[in-house]
Write a protein that holds these residues in place. Structure first.
Motif, mmCIF file in Angstrom:
data_model
loop_
_atom_site.group_PDB
_atom_site.id
_atom_site.type_symbol
_atom_site.label_atom_id
_atom_site.label_comp_id
_atom_site.label_asym_id
_atom_site.label_seq_id
_atom_site.Cartn_x
_atom_site.Cartn_y
_atom_site.Cartn_z
ATOM 1 N N LEU A 77 0.798 -1.221 0.000
ATOM 2 C CA LEU A 77 0.000 0.000 0.000
ATOM 3 C C LEU A 77 0.835 1.277 0.000
ATOM 4 C CD1 LEU A 77 -2.811 -0.938 2.547
ATOM 5 C CD2 LEU A 77 -2.999 -0.785 0.056
ATOM 6 N N THR A 78 2.124 1.150 0.337
ATOM 7 C CA THR A 78 2.971 2.342 0.438
ATOM 8 C C THR A 78 2.942 3.210 -0.816
ATOM 9 O OG1 THR A 78 4.423 1.369 2.098
ATOM 10 C CG2 THR A 78 5.336 3.154 0.763
ATOM 11 N N PRO A 79 3.052 2.643 -2.037
ATOM 12 C CA PRO A 79 3.012 3.498 -3.228
ATOM 13 C C PRO A 79 1.701 4.273 -3.364
ATOM 14 C CG PRO A 79 3.865 1.323 -3.767
ATOM 15 C CD PRO A 79 3.298 1.231 -2.394
ATOM 16 N N LEU A 80 0.613 3.734 -2.798
ATOM 17 C CA LEU A 80 -0.677 4.404 -2.896
ATOM 18 C C LEU A 80 -0.841 5.495 -1.851
ATOM 19 C CD1 LEU A 80 -2.950 1.241 -3.354
ATOM 20 C CD2 LEU A 80 -2.022 2.730 -5.141
ATOM 21 N N ARG A 81 -0.043 5.391 -0.754
ATOM 22 C CA ARG A 81 -0.194 6.315 0.361
ATOM 23 C C ARG A 81 0.891 7.390 0.327
ATOM 24 N NH1 ARG A 81 -1.762 1.569 4.742
ATOM 25 N NH2 ARG A 81 -4.021 1.639 4.327
ATOM 26 N N ARG A 82 0.809 8.196 -0.664
ATOM 27 C CA ARG A 82 1.764 9.287 -0.818
ATOM 28 C C ARG A 82 1.025 10.611 -0.960
ATOM 29 N NH1 ARG A 82 6.077 6.296 -4.948
ATOM 30 N NH2 ARG A 82 7.023 4.962 -3.360
ATOM 31 N N GLY A 83 -0.101 10.681 -0.233
ATOM 32 C CA GLY A 83 -0.880 11.906 -0.252
ATOM 33 C C GLY A 83 -0.197 13.001 0.544
ATOM 34 N N GLY A 84 -0.865 14.115 0.678
ATOM 35 C CA GLY A 84 -0.258 15.259 1.335
ATOM 36 C C GLY A 84 -0.157 15.122 2.839
ATOM 37 N N GLN A 85 -0.954 14.236 3.433
ATOM 38 C CA GLN A 85 -0.943 14.118 4.885
ATOM 39 C C GLN A 85 -0.082 12.954 5.349
ATOM 40 O OE1 GLN A 85 -4.652 13.204 7.263
ATOM 41 N NE2 GLN A 85 -4.246 15.258 8.053
ATOM 42 N N GLN A 86 0.582 13.162 6.502
ATOM 43 C CA GLN A 86 1.393 12.120 7.135
ATOM 44 C C GLN A 86 0.827 11.849 8.524
ATOM 45 O OE1 GLN A 86 4.991 14.635 6.561
ATOM 46 N NE2 GLN A 86 5.958 12.748 5.845
ATOM 47 N N VAL A 87 0.768 10.581 8.886
ATOM 48 C CA VAL A 87 0.253 10.196 10.193
ATOM 49 C C VAL A 87 1.276 9.296 10.881
ATOM 50 C CG1 VAL A 87 -1.573 9.025 11.472
ATOM 51 C CG2 VAL A 87 -2.144 10.353 9.423
ATOM 52 N N PRO B 1 -7.098 9.382 6.510
ATOM 53 C CA PRO B 1 -7.310 9.250 5.062
ATOM 54 C C PRO B 1 -6.583 8.024 4.526
ATOM 55 C CG PRO B 1 -6.662 11.492 5.652
ATOM 56 C CD PRO B 1 -6.437 10.651 6.866
ATOM 57 N N PHE B 2 -7.210 7.324 3.598
ATOM 58 C CA PHE B 2 -6.586 6.128 3.040
ATOM 59 C C PHE B 2 -5.244 6.444 2.394
ATOM 60 C CE2 PHE B 2 -5.845 3.256 -0.560
ATOM 61 C CZ PHE B 2 -5.849 2.038 0.085
ATOM 62 N N THR B 3 -5.126 7.616 1.792
ATOM 63 C CA THR B 3 -3.905 7.972 1.067
ATOM 64 C C THR B 3 -2.828 8.588 1.951
ATOM 65 O OG1 THR B 3 -4.873 10.122 0.514
ATOM 66 C CG2 THR B 3 -5.138 8.326 -1.092
#
Length: 271
Positions: free
Chosen positions: A13-23, A78-80
């Motif tokens: 999932l890492t390649p998909l989770r490159r949105g603007g938010q970090q958790v 967020p999923f991303t």
């Protein structure tokens, strides 16, 4: 097996989770001290960074209500959003993961209340007991000869300035009352009440002009707050160089270099 599957899923999932938010994926076992180091990092960009809310952190919202602004609940992630592992990522290295100015700004913005400097000129000692000494695994990593450290630190503190009173704050106050009566030979001695809350203890240490703290992230944060309450270099903080046997050099990465550091004790830290 569950751990292997979890890591495999994360890798996919890492390649998909490159949105603007970090958790930051905080762990339930983390106490206030470790959580606050993560909060310092999140506070540098609170619109795009969050930390996962835990029950330990939420318990401190009444004391530090603005911490809520830095957290997110798992169901709201967020999923991303990019997930950051809180164990493998470093957040607590003084001067590397954060600068002193960032640390003090965070204390003022998110932690400070109306606490004023103590009007009682006494040396306040924060003795860490709890799981450092009751849990076998934690004891192997963190426990030191508390009395040997206190004798050494007090000797240096007295060289710096005479000690006219001592107040002991601890999460194991019964042990302190039994084992630390020898402090009366140095100065009049008092102990915190068994009914005092962790927040009471934190602010008692932070408000004192002279403090002696242990190898504990809770103690370190009392020291950081203390330096904000007492600006101008008039305060005194004594702390041990030792932190944990799980680190190659055993030394703490979180000490303010302007504090007074006890480098060793008779018999060594493993005595």
């Amino acid at each position: 097996m569950n751990g292997i599957l979890r890591h495999a899923k994360s890798a996919l999932l890492t390649p998909l989770r490159r949105g603007g938010q970090q958790v930051v994926l905080t762990e339930n076992f983390m106490g206030l001290g470790n959580l606050l180091y993560i909060a310092v990092w999140v506070a540098q960009a609170p619109d795009t960074r969050k930390m996962l809310e835990t029950s330990n952190l939420a318990a401190w919202y009444p004391t530090f209500p603005r911490l809520r602004e830095l957290t997110i609940q798992r169901t709201s992630m967020p999923f991303t959003a990019a997930r950051i592992d809180s164990i493998s990522t470093s957040f607590g290295r003084f001067g590397t993961d954060f600068a002193k100015t960032q640390l003090h700004d965070f204390c003022r913005d998110y932690l400070m209340t109306t606490t004023a400097p103590s009007t009682t000129d006494r040396l306040v000692i924060n003795v860490r007991r709890g799981d450092y000494y009751t849990d076998p695994a934690a004891r192997g990593h963190y426990a030191i000869d508390t009395e040997a450290f206190l004798r050494t630190a007090l000797h240096h503190a007295q060289e710096q300035e005479p000690v006219h009173g001592i107040h002991v704050v601890s999460d194991g106050i019964e042990w302190c009352e039994e084992r630390l009566q020898w402090l009366r030979d140095i100065a009049p001695l008092t102990f915190s009440r068994s009914t005092d809350t962790p927040a009471d203890n934190l602010w008692t240490v932070a408000g004192a002009r002279r403090i002696l703290i242990m190898n504990s992230t809770f103690s370190y944060w009392a020291g950081y707050l203390h330096d904000v309450v007492h600006p101008g270099g008039e305060s005194q903080v004594w702390a041990p160089r030792f932190f944990s046997r799980s680190q190659a050099d055993h030394a703490s990465w979180s000490l303010d270099p302007d504090w007074s550091i006890v480098e060793s004790i008779p018999g060594g830290w493993d005595s």
